[in-house]
Write an enzyme that holds these catalytic residues in place. Sequence first.
Site, PDB file in Angstrom:
ATOM      1  N   HIS A 169       0.807  -1.222   0.000  1.00 27.15           N
ATOM      2  CA  HIS A 169       0.000   0.000   0.000  1.00 27.15           C
ATOM      3  C   HIS A 169       0.839   1.270   0.000  1.00 27.15           C
ATOM      4  O   HIS A 169       0.313   2.366  -0.108  1.00 27.15           O
ATOM      5  CB  HIS A 169      -0.967  -0.005   1.186  1.00 27.15           C
ATOM      6  N   ARG A 170       2.152   1.138   0.095  1.00 22.65           N
ATOM      7  CA  ARG A 170       2.953   2.354   0.016  1.00 22.65           C
ATOM      8  C   ARG A 170       2.901   2.934  -1.383  1.00 22.65           C
ATOM      9  O   ARG A 170       3.043   4.134  -1.584  1.00 22.65           O
ATOM     10  CB  ARG A 170       4.404   2.054   0.413  1.00 22.65           C
TER      11      ARG A 170
END
Lengths: 475, 573
Positions: free
Chosen positions: A448-449
């Site tokens: 999710h970065r």
Amino acid sequence: MASLLQSRTPSLSFSSSLCSTPVIRPSVSFLKPRSGPRIPVVRAKIREIFMPALSSTMTEGKIVSWIKSEGDVLSKGESVVVVESDKADMDVETFYDGILAAIVINEGETAPVGAAIGILAETEGEIAEAKAKATSQFSSAPAPSAPKVEESSPAPKVDAPSPPVDAAPAPSTPGKVVATPYAKKLAKQYKVDIGKLVGTGPFGRITPEDVEKAAGITPAPKSNVAAPAAPVASSAPASVPSKAPSNFPEIPGSTVVPFTTMQAAVTKNMLESLSVPTFRVGYPIATDALDALYEKVKPKGVTMTALLAKAAAVALAQHPVVNATCKDGKSFTYNSNINIAVAVAINGGLITPVLQDADKLDLYLLSQKWKELVEKARAKQLQPREYNSGTFTLSNLGMFGVDRFDAILPPGQGAIMAVGASKPTVLADKDGFFSIKNKMLVNVTADHRIIYGADLAAFLQTFSKIIENPESLTM
Amino acid sequence: MQSAISLSLSSPSTIARSDCTAAAAANSYICTPRSLRFCGLRREAFKSKSFNSLSVSTRLLPCSRNSSFKKVCAALQSNGAPSKGEFDYDLVIIGAGVGGHGAALHAVEKGLKTAIIEGDVVGGTCVNRGCVPSKALLAVSGRMRELQNEHHMRSFGLQVAAAGYDKQGVADHANNLASKIRSNLTNSMKALGVDILTGTGTILGPQKLKFGKGGSGDTIITAKDIIIATGSVPLVPKGIEVDGKSVITSDHALKLEFVPEWIAIVGSGYIGLEFSDVYTALGSEVTFIEALDQLMPGFDPEIGKLAQRVLINPRKIDHHTGVFASKITPAKDGNPVIIELIDAKTKEPKGTVEVNAALIATGRAPFTQGLGLENINVQTQRGFVPVDERMRVIDSTGKLVPHLYCIGDANGKMMLAHAASAQGISVVEQVSGKDHVLNHLSIPAACFTHPEISMVGLTEPQAREKAEKEGFEVSITKTSFKANTKALAENEGEGIAKLIYRADTGEILGVHIFGLHAADLIHEASNAIAMGTRIQELKFAVHAHPTLSEVLDELFKSAKVVSSSHVAQPVAV
């Protein structure tokens, strides 16, 4: 057989007119009236403390805090526990004298109205019986004997000066205080016997760290009861593997088989993956068209793996961010090639041969390439670039009938797709007609970065369109 | 009515502040100065306002503005010659703390020639070693606490990396605040022409005193009336050795010279509680040592219990109650601070506590030595100057000493800065010819923990005792912050407000608040008590939505007043 407890503080916005002498307050229905079958409880003089109903709408309550601890002597009218209802927090007091033998529902936990939250014993002799009752009733409650198990193992051998020695035999006398306030709180929370610890702090005092250390090596059953113990374990993932063996009680007759190199590599990768914040998005996809195509191209040596890899690669070409990598935690690394790694179980291990440039090669070449790779893998002849150059991983357990699963994102990649089995499913279309169509569930795990929910959703939408109209794959 | 309106529009402050008789005809309620002043900041505002309103005549001569201002001030406030020629001053106040300052400003307003004697620094305990710097530390601790509470931040959707602090920066903030308030105070008095006399004040006889550094250099002055406002110092029980480093009082703690890993706080009243808030926010662990059986004595028991659940139990604090610290030895020769405990009742030894530091917060002792009270035959009681309800000093024969008053901590009636100021104003009212008795039950008190605690009037047990004596019925109602929109928006739903009242008359006996900004919320209740406003009237008052003040709105509305006695309906104007 009436209520054991009664609240002292009326509920929110409750207005009462009282004379100077305390009068009976309108009694909120605190406790479920217990009848017949409960009589043995009375005979044993062991009483349950129930979750009171503090308001008419209350169905369950959360224990804010236990004012009394296990072993405390209670006298009638004393506040014992603070309960949070849907409206307010209230002190709940006991209606009987006795000893708080066991706390069944711990602070922060929730129980339905009427459930036993604690056990009250009338005399000291009944405490053991009450505790037994508590454990039998509420199996996940911490075993009262748990602290004893720790006794032998934890004490770190530190040649500390005399103070701790003085303190150890006299924990009950309010004499020497050698544990800091927070250490004492933690000890209570983790149920660590502070008298058994050796302080490493200044002047030989027991510090919060000492208690945490002692609590960190408590037997495993505790961790699923005491919520606070869990973060301790997960916050130090790196140290877990080395410690793990010593943490678990040895079961006689077990054999120990060391990891193979491949298994050790998997373990290492899996642990590394814990540092990546991942999330998952699932998507149902109709596969009738794909299945039909597969039947057509199967004679030409095309495998399902190649079809899926090709479809994923074509979809990735339209969504480069899903093919990207976050290497340093600060930037996106967009990969120029789309290399689909495919997870394969081989001889008790796991390897991911890579189909390089899967978007550019045609289906037949891709299938041929895949066959070569699998053969090489079986022969352990894969070159490093043939198993570590993947930019996206595909994992398919559909052949086992698995309908959906959750894959762990391998380090160095942005996303991994877990493909379940295609199964006939009854569907209703928008006109209300039922039909049976084959459907499979895919579940993508992503970093999710760099990849956000909408990115992944859009990618999956493209992917499903390709699967549902697979003709383009053969071109 | 017309004239009243035009007057208040042209110079509002003048009307509000000037002598009642002048404005009485216009509008009697404006001119009753009942509000309590705190630390003189409002006077600063007044000064500049009066300047503006009076500068009309001098506007064309900007260069001479200063001198005209002084003249105008002198003419208006007349801190000039004493009314009768025989005294140097109309009023001399010994001690320039918040009490003395409040009295001095009001005296000038009343046209008295006023002097104030200060042997140390202007501002006294409150400004230099008390409420003011501690608020600076608490402002820091409140923010630290919030930033450290990851769960709380996350519930706002905020992400905060590990919050840290710079000890010196925190200490500087407290120190800077104290010096700023001190200079505000000094300036406000200078601007009004109050003579600030430096040195120790000693009473020589009736209406006569001296000041100076002691010895022959002292100056003797006479005054028509004298107010003692010498305040208090931290009380250190015997057996306790304060070294200012490891065993400290609030005076040292406010300098924040070090943040100990583990500190014992002796006493769990306001001071102890506030410091526990500061120290735990800065990472210390705290052990309370309380002589009484309950922590937080003096608070309404119910509020105390809730406060304990929020302010003590979840924090790194433990406590020993029902014990005295009989002996405290400072840390030396590599040993920690050693506190010996004895049972408060049986005096039996109850073991020892070894900590890195100990803060003595057992209360405050009056500072009345060297005042020369023996010259007028006044005997202190445990150091306090005995006074009647009008703050008039009582001598050892039980007679009133004429023209001598004592206010603030030195009389021990209510040891709060704003109480001292209110008492000072009450005394000035009396010496300027208007009888005035201060209602101490209308004085609010606040403890600035996070969240805050505030109260006014009686606690529930006190109210019940009074009810039993006087034969009326006590009613209680409570509201929760959990139901307040603004509190929930701030994610601070913890807290209650409690109203103790007479159902038959609607009289407010006490209000206790524990929750966000409780210290600011209490004034609606304290003003109502001071003005004698009844609950049935307060129910009609409107509160802005959504604000925390609605907690009180709901509180008043939930009270059930049974009497059908006539209620003054609000009249539209």
